[in-house]
Enzyme design. Structure first.
Site, PDB file in Angstrom:
ATOM      1  N   HIS A   1       0.709  -1.356   0.144  1.00  0.00           N
ATOM      2  CA  HIS A   1      -0.048   0.004  -0.019  1.00  0.00           C
ATOM      3  C   HIS A   1       0.765   1.271   0.034  1.00  0.00           C
ATOM      4  O   HIS A   1       1.782   1.103   0.813  1.00  0.00           O
ATOM      5  CB  HIS A   1      -1.063  -0.187   1.089  1.00  0.00           C
ATOM      6  CG  HIS A   1      -1.637   1.312   1.257  1.00  0.00           C
ATOM      7  ND1 HIS A   1      -2.941   1.232   0.310  1.00  0.00           N
ATOM      8  CD2 HIS A   1      -1.699   2.308   1.961  1.00  0.00           C
ATOM      9  CE1 HIS A   1      -3.568   2.613   0.838  1.00  0.00           C
ATOM     10  NE2 HIS A   1      -2.757   3.162   1.547  1.00  0.00           N
TER      11      HIS A   1
ATOM     12  N   ASP B   1     -14.982   1.602   7.550  1.00  0.00           N
ATOM     13  CA  ASP B   1     -14.090   2.497   7.218  1.00  0.00           C
ATOM     14  C   ASP B   1     -14.685   3.674   6.216  1.00  0.00           C
ATOM     15  O   ASP B   1     -14.391   4.532   6.064  1.00  0.00           O
ATOM     16  CB  ASP B   1     -12.847   1.983   6.558  1.00  0.00           C
ATOM     17  CG  ASP B   1     -12.038   2.986   5.889  1.00  0.00           C
ATOM     18  OD1 ASP B   1     -11.337   3.510   6.842  1.00  0.00           O
ATOM     19  OD2 ASP B   1     -11.735   2.857   4.766  1.00  0.00           O
TER      20      ASP B   1
ATOM     21  N   ARG C   1     -15.040  11.794   7.907  1.00  0.00           N
ATOM     22  CA  ARG C   1     -13.705  12.435   8.098  1.00  0.00           C
ATOM     23  C   ARG C   1     -13.445  13.517   7.090  1.00  0.00           C
ATOM     24  O   ARG C   1     -12.843  14.867   7.245  1.00  0.00           O
ATOM     25  CB  ARG C   1     -12.525  11.454   8.295  1.00  0.00           C
ATOM     26  CG  ARG C   1     -12.693  10.629   9.282  1.00  0.00           C
ATOM     27  CD  ARG C   1     -11.655   9.549   9.188  1.00  0.00           C
ATOM     28  NE  ARG C   1     -10.271   9.854   9.156  1.00  0.00           N
ATOM     29  CZ  ARG C   1      -9.104   9.233   8.441  1.00  0.00           C
ATOM     30  NH1 ARG C   1      -9.713   8.162   8.287  1.00  0.00           N
ATOM     31  NH2 ARG C   1      -8.065   9.911   8.293  1.00  0.00           N
TER      32      ARG C   1
ATOM     33  N   SER D   1      -7.783   3.473   9.096  1.00  0.00           N
ATOM     34  CA  SER D   1      -8.253   3.229   7.643  1.00  0.00           C
ATOM     35  C   SER D   1      -7.606   2.226   6.691  1.00  0.00           C
ATOM     36  O   SER D   1      -7.948   1.242   6.022  1.00  0.00           O
ATOM     37  CB  SER D   1      -8.145   4.607   7.213  1.00  0.00           C
ATOM     38  OG  SER D   1      -8.769   4.699   5.864  1.00  0.00           O
TER      39      SER D   1
ATOM     40  N   LYS E   1      -8.522  -1.988   5.703  1.00  0.00           N
ATOM     41  CA  LYS E   1      -8.666  -2.396   4.468  1.00  0.00           C
ATOM     42  C   LYS E   1      -7.675  -3.726   3.860  1.00  0.00           C
ATOM     43  O   LYS E   1      -8.022  -4.845   3.606  1.00  0.00           O
ATOM     44  CB  LYS E   1      -8.669  -1.477   3.598  1.00  0.00           C
ATOM     45  CG  LYS E   1      -9.921  -0.510   3.557  1.00  0.00           C
ATOM     46  CD  LYS E   1      -9.847   0.513   2.431  1.00  0.00           C
ATOM     47  CE  LYS E   1      -8.804   1.595   2.971  1.00  0.00           C
ATOM     48  NZ  LYS E   1      -9.028   2.937   2.395  1.00  0.00           N
TER      49      LYS E   1
END
Lengths: 470, 470
Positions: free
Chosen positions: B82, B161, B168, B183, B187
């Site tokens: 990620h 999320d 947010r 968050s 995932k």
């Protein structure tokens, strides 16, 4: 100006400009800011704070979110008073007619009780027939004729405050000095008074627990008042113990009548005279204290109270015969079981017990039973004998009495394991639900004790028997 | 457990227990907490923080708010990557097939671009026919056959999320390390990988502006991964300048193909090899770096990319002929007008310019034009001659080119009044909208300058002429 950018600025600790704060208040009033953005902003304000100037701007924006009242030729003498709320705090009912009897004009708008603190409107409504919902025109007429009225806030006063307050209540954003100040002051400033006296309660039973916090709040509100050209004074008064003897609704009205007749508990009498004198002074009169004392002694205060009750649809005969007030006839007295020095009742515990009796509310939509309440029978520091009454509970239903006794002990119980050397203190004690409860020497708290080597070890009671000792 | 009490506890800086955090996440998922309470809690978390344990619990609760994927016998080799997002960050498209070609199993789920940073899904969708919306069963089949897939997150992954992130975004509660960590990690952990490599971008063009902040975020995510038994590594990479040369969508895919063919910019090539090697190592293979280099040189990476494109419905011929990608044919080149040392392009400025060209989105619902983009023609520190290209903009509509040039200068303009001694720096400069723009020596920023005594005084341009210089 995007909501999210304003929230970010406050979140990052910046000082917001007048246009930014106004955008926030207008966003709340017009509902163009969704509740989640208002909530995020409120939390950012609570945690990051607002300086005096920001708070003054916030207050002004909230004032102008609705109607502002104008009392015409009465305006120069129009003065107001606000209390941050306590247990047994019935001062408004006494000082409003007393100050009006001395020439001040007192357009008094009040709120309802919530949680352990009582509210002026609930107390007034215990007077049979009394209408707290006068229109502005009706109120103006009463004000002209009698010099005072006591009503609820109209819907047109500071609507932004109503929206923000409802949201603060459910988002844990109540306890913020700028937000509290702006909320209180926006309502008072919209009421069209030129002078304002604030009673900032301090202590365990008050919203502000320490004198420092209370002083901060007082200073902030004074600054706001001044910024709007309203002469503002604040007095910090103690709220560790209930104020006076009577706590509840009808029972407090009865005590107010007692004070206006020249009797009553000395603390209530003294504070009423002091606050009324401040109002009279702010209304432009000399020798305010003497005037107020004369009006109390001469009965003009009581007479103004009678006339105001009558003008607002209430039964004026309660002034001569307080038994016309709806007072509960079932009574339970907590008595000393050992002689000693009585340390007093913790205000919040008494307030919470009254809520359990039905005399207060936990949620704004709850109904209130005006007839129930409590009467403090022994004052702090008083020497009591075995069998002397400490607290009298006026109740209507037995199970509610049980719940009130339960909450009294629960709120007064100190931490498990604390040690009190009862050999030295010579405290009075009593028994509730078969548990021996003491008033602790240092904190004025009540403990559940078990004899031990060094004295009494305090236990935190976890379960209560359903058996009651009467 | 009342929402308001949990908000109050976090507001007051307490550490929340597992049951409390779970109640918050379940309240969000089931919508039993209204948005305003979620917003207040998010702001309290942002301002009061969460420790590693709280954040791990938050992440776990978010993972279990939805489906968790299981790749069966492929699971032991399943690894993920990620990136926190940057400009020109196309690494996933290269390292996913490269690692898969070496035996790793890479079930890659990605997001879309928002703001100045691009998104892997948008880049993939510039390949004609490519489907990012495979079902889990389809994805499983591709994974078995090819060793990787690249799709969007399914709706069943971490629904908490999705709800919290949307809130947010509009309540200024994005920039919180615990919330960002939870968050991202919720995932990735739901995707059923046993190893994870995080690319934490740091610099002006990244979410994390300083190395300290990036390190804090990296440590938090590593702690979360470990607490869930997932081997997690993080690499901090610079995001001051765009990564590689191509920025946009189709143009980045073209650059990825170039790299998989053994060419391309050295920074993209080096980072792709490094990240792919980490994935291969986490998937349990020895000599990961050698394997990855061999797969690049031998063309197995490119071949896996081609097969994955084909398996996901895309046109595999783009791999041999990138002109099949939808690339805008109108081009505008910004050239050096004075020779000197080129200081580079600020990543955020380039990213924002691409959004203006139509190649990115300001709001999640905006459409993206895959054909537009930018190509960096000069690298930072490079000596350029008069007339050398600095940046090439691929555009479709002239007005959008104007808007992109405008935003380029706006984002690069330093504060009015700053002084740069151009006698010393020997900087290259260029002209946009008749304004001379420099790259500043210290910050890599671009300024609009006017000759002065001590050098050049930088002016903040307030208005731009509509005339464009080509």
């Amino acid at each position: 100006m995007r909501a999210v950018d304003l929230i970010r600025r406050k979140r990052d600790g910046h000082i917001l400009g007048a246009d930014e704060i106004t955008a926030f208040v207008q966003g709340a009033t017009s509902r163009s800011w969704p509740d989640y953005q208002l909530a995020a902003m409120l939390m950012a304000i609570l945690l990051r704070g607002m300086n005096a100037e920001e708070t003054a701007v916030l207050t002004r924006a909230m004032v102008f979110s609705g109607e502002t009242l104008d009392w015409g030729d009465l305006a120069p003498r129009a003065v107001g008073k606000h209390s941050t709320g306590g247990v047994g705090d019935k001062l408004s009912l006494i000082l409003t007619p007393l100050a009006a009897a001395c020439g001040a004009v007192v357009p008094k708008m009040s709120g309802r009780g919530l949680g352990h603190t009582g509210g002026t409107l609930d107390k007034l409504e215990s007077i049979p027939g009394f209408r707290i919902g006068l229109s502005v025109d009706e109120a103006r007429e009463v004000l002209k004729r009698i010099g005072c009225f006591m009503i609820g806030q109209t819907k047109t006063i500071a609507p932004a405050d109503k929206i923000l307050y409802a949201l603060r209540d459910v988002t844990a954003t109540v306890e913020s000095v700028p937000l509290i100040s702006a909320s209180i002051m926006s309502k008072k400033l919209a009421e069209g008074v030129g002078g304002l006296v604030l009673d900032v309660k301090v202590g365990d039973g008050a919203f502000m627990k320490t004198a420092d916090d209370a002083r901060t709040l007082a200073r902030m509100m004074i600054a706001i008042g001044k910024s709007q050209g309203v002469r503002t004074e604040a007095v910090l008064t103690a709220m560790e113990q209930p104020l006076g003897r009577a706590c509840g609704n009808a029972v407090e009205v009865a005590e107010c009548i007692e004070v206006l007749r020249g009797g009553g508990p000395s603390d209530v009498r003294e504070l009423s005279l002091d606050f009324a004198a401040r109002l009279v002074m702010l209304a432009g009169f000399d020798n305010a204290r003497q005037r107020v004392e004369a009006a109390l002694v001469g009965g003009q205060g009581l007479e103004t109270f009678r006339r105001m009750i009558e003008a607002q649809g209430g039964d004026p005969r309660v002034v001569d015969d307080p038994t016309r007030l709806p007072l509960a006839t079932s009574r339970h007295i907590i008595r000393a079981e050992r002689a000693g020095i009585f340390q007093g009742w913790k205000a919040e515990a008494v307030g919470r017990a009254i809520v359990r009796l039905g005399g207060g509310r936990d949620r704004a939509e709850d109904a209130v039973d005006h007839a129930v309440g409590a009467v403090v029978l022994a004052r702090p520091g008083e020497r009591v004998k075995t069998g002397d009454g400490l607290l009298e509970l006026l109740f209507r239903h037995e199970p509610r009495l049980g719940a009130a006794l339960e909450v009294l002990v629960k709120y007064l119980a100190p931490k498990s394991g604390d040690i009190v050397d009862t050999r030295k203190t010579g405290l009075a004690w009593t028994t509730i639900f078969n548990k021996r409860v003491f008033l602790l020497p240092h904190h004025g708290e009540m403990g559940i004790c078990r004899p031990g080597k060094r004295g009494m070890r305090i236990l935190l009671a976890r379960r209560w028997s359903n058996r009651r000792r009467r």
